[in-house]
Design an enzyme around this catalytic site. Structure first.
Site: not given
Ligand SMILES: NC(=O)c1ccc[n+]([C@@H]2O[C@H](COP(=O)([O-])OP(=O)(O)OC[C@H]3O[C@@H](n4cnc5c(N)ncnc54)[C@H](OP(=O)(O)O)[C@@H]3O)[C@@H](O)[C@H]2O)c1
Length: 233
Positions: A111, A124
């Protein structure tokens, strides 16, 4: 046909992917990457299905923001267990499968907060900074073997994770995916979203951290307000 294994805790969400992307042959593996038995099962299922793996995308992540004293113990432990310990365990378990690929790759999703820590994201940000170090160490552990390890640093992106955050302009998930694929094709080590402005901020943060302290101090109340309900676990 493209073959992709997808892991997640919610089985229904996994199955929705099947109808959305009919050109992909999916292997859905319900599981929680912070649980060692589930991680063992994930690697075994991939081994049974394909015997090897070309690309591991460590994307699973959760967030619980707020002043440290107000984040529950459970949310502190689970952020570390999912964002960091799970990512490390999964990497460890599938490395033997990646080694069977002629050009294996690991894409770790960190991130922007993994580079520049912000108040109210202490836990985080710590997990995401650790992802950066883990990536570099693993790439250096296999200097002669063609295993490319790349880290991606998205800024605020319009996904479910951001539903309760009061963020302004956000990138689309498609933009992050496109830059990730371009980065992999160009064998980039780091893919940093947020343009030149973000790259300059990273330099300021590294060389003159007190300047970044001042910027966050000047925006303190605003940042506190924006993050007060940001929780996606
Ligand atoms: N969105 C942002 O602004 C942002 C910015 C910087 C970095 N990121 C990073 O990008 C990545 C993707 O995030 P996103 O924004 O797409 O979030 P999201 O929409 O909440 O998706 C997160 C995914 O991770 C899965 N997950 C969470 N905990 C898990 C576990 N214990 N075991 C297996 N799967 C798990 C969830 O599926 P289930 O809930 O079904 O398990 C979901 O598919 C993350 O690492 C996040 O930290 C996001």
């Amino acid at each position: 046909m493209t073959e992709i294994a997808v892991v997640g805790r919610n089985e229904e969400d996994l199955e929705k992917l099947g109808s959305e992307f009919s050109a992909v042959n999916f292997l859905f593996i319900p599981g929680d990457i912070s649980k060692t038995d589930d991680v063992e099962n994930i690697s075994q299922k991939i081994k049974d299905a394909w015997g090897s793996l070309d690309i591991l995308v460590n994307n699973a992540g959760v967030v619980s923001a707020g002043p440290l004293t107000e984040i529950s113990d459970e949310d502190i432990i689970n952020q570390i267990n999912i964002n960091l310990t799970g990512l490390i365990l999964l990497t460890k378990k599938v490395l033997p499968l990646l080694k069977k690929s002629k050009e294996g790759a690991i894409i770790n999703i960190s991130s922007g907060l993994g580079y520049i820590a912000m108040p109210f994201y202490s836990v985080y940000a710590a997990t995401k900074a650790a992802v950066r170090q883990f990536s570099d160490a693993i790439r250096r552990e296999y200097p002669d073997y063609p295993l490319h390890v790349m880290t991606v640093y998205p800024t605020a992106t319009d996904t479910d994770m951001m539903k309760n955050a009061k963020a302004g302009n956000m990138d689309s998930a498609e933009k992050v995916a496109k830059q990730t694929i371009e980065g992999l094709l160009n064998k980039k080590i780091n893919v940093i979203l947020g343009g030149d402005e973000r790259k300059q901020q990273i330099e300021i943060n590294f060389n003159e951290p007190e300047k970044m302290d001042k910027i966050t101090k000047d925006n303190y109340e605003n940042m506190k307000k924006r993050t007060e309900n940001h929780r996606s676990m």
